[in-house]
Design a protein around this motif. Sequence first.
Motif: not given
Length: 375
Positions: A70-71, A76-78, A81-83
């Motif tokens: 996430k860092l 984090k955006s990826y 988006a998957e969630k």
Amino acid sequence: MEDYIYSFSSFLVRSRVSVNLFLSQFEPLALLLALLLTLLVARVLHSLFSVIHDKGLKDTLLGLFMSSFKLIPGGKSYIDAEKQKIVDKWQSGSKSKRDEWRTELPTTGFGEGIIEDMKDAKSKDVDWKGKCSGTVYIGGSESEGHFSLISEACSMFQHTNPLHLDVFQSVGRFEAEVVAMTADLLGSKEKASGGQVRGNMTSGETESILFAVKTSRDYMKMKTGITKPEMVIAESAHSAYDKAAQYFNIKLRSVPVNKEFKADVKAIRQHINRNTIMIVGSAPGFPHGIIDPIEELGKLADSYGICFHVDLCLGGFVLPFARKLGYQIPPFDFTVKGVTSVSIDVHKYGLAPKGTSVVLYRNHEIRKFSNSINL
């Protein structure tokens, strides 16, 4: 003796001189920073080992990887988006149906048409009879007569209020009978149980487990004075324990199962400390349908003087009869020393309608804390 004391004193003096000479090479500020850095590293390592102890090495490393990912720019955006893709896929199938749902009170009543509307909606449900294990536990053509019996009984008592047993005495009688008969199946009349098993009915497995956890917390607070309660469960245990931990401010320690997918008695023992109020076993657990080593867990709980809840919600109305039929069923009920509470769902293989469960306690001394107010 004097020579020994003199030699030891000389050693201490020389050691002190050596340490002073070593430290004299550094500035005081550098020494202070070095000390602070050492304390920081020690604190980080202690926290890391605590997490590994609670969650296991695999989960800890996975958590560190996800945190590190996430860092990374865009990481984090990826993940988010998957969630969201999963959520959208799940919701897309029912969104069009929800658009047809009413969200306001109608200006005019439906009259008898409401029944036809309900029948139409029900006709679109999945044909589950005999096909959905773990959804409804009664199925097959032979169940039609049983459904009729349940429907008649429910319609007879659907307008009663069990809170007022002086008015609805029949409801109190039937609840007491269900509790007593269920307790009898689970060894309440056996000498090993103590003959004092008590309990009450609930709306389902989650409520029964919540009652057992809350009761154990308050009982242990009275018994030992624990104010920062913890409980230890196998990761195969029902999700209701996670809810109970949040509701009742209890620290939850979840440990991996062993190679046989059973609760690992050794791992559970390693997580017991002075704040532990209870441990948990399942007979069987939902993920694998495997009975935990209840007898061993009972001995463990008894040796530490803590509560032990057995989750019989799935197998409670199967195991006693399987045992009578000659199957080799390991001990699982109140005949096991150390078991303090049991939950068992009547709406599963007890064949009652959904929303019927029982929670039992070894004696009244424990049972009375189910109604106490002790936050």
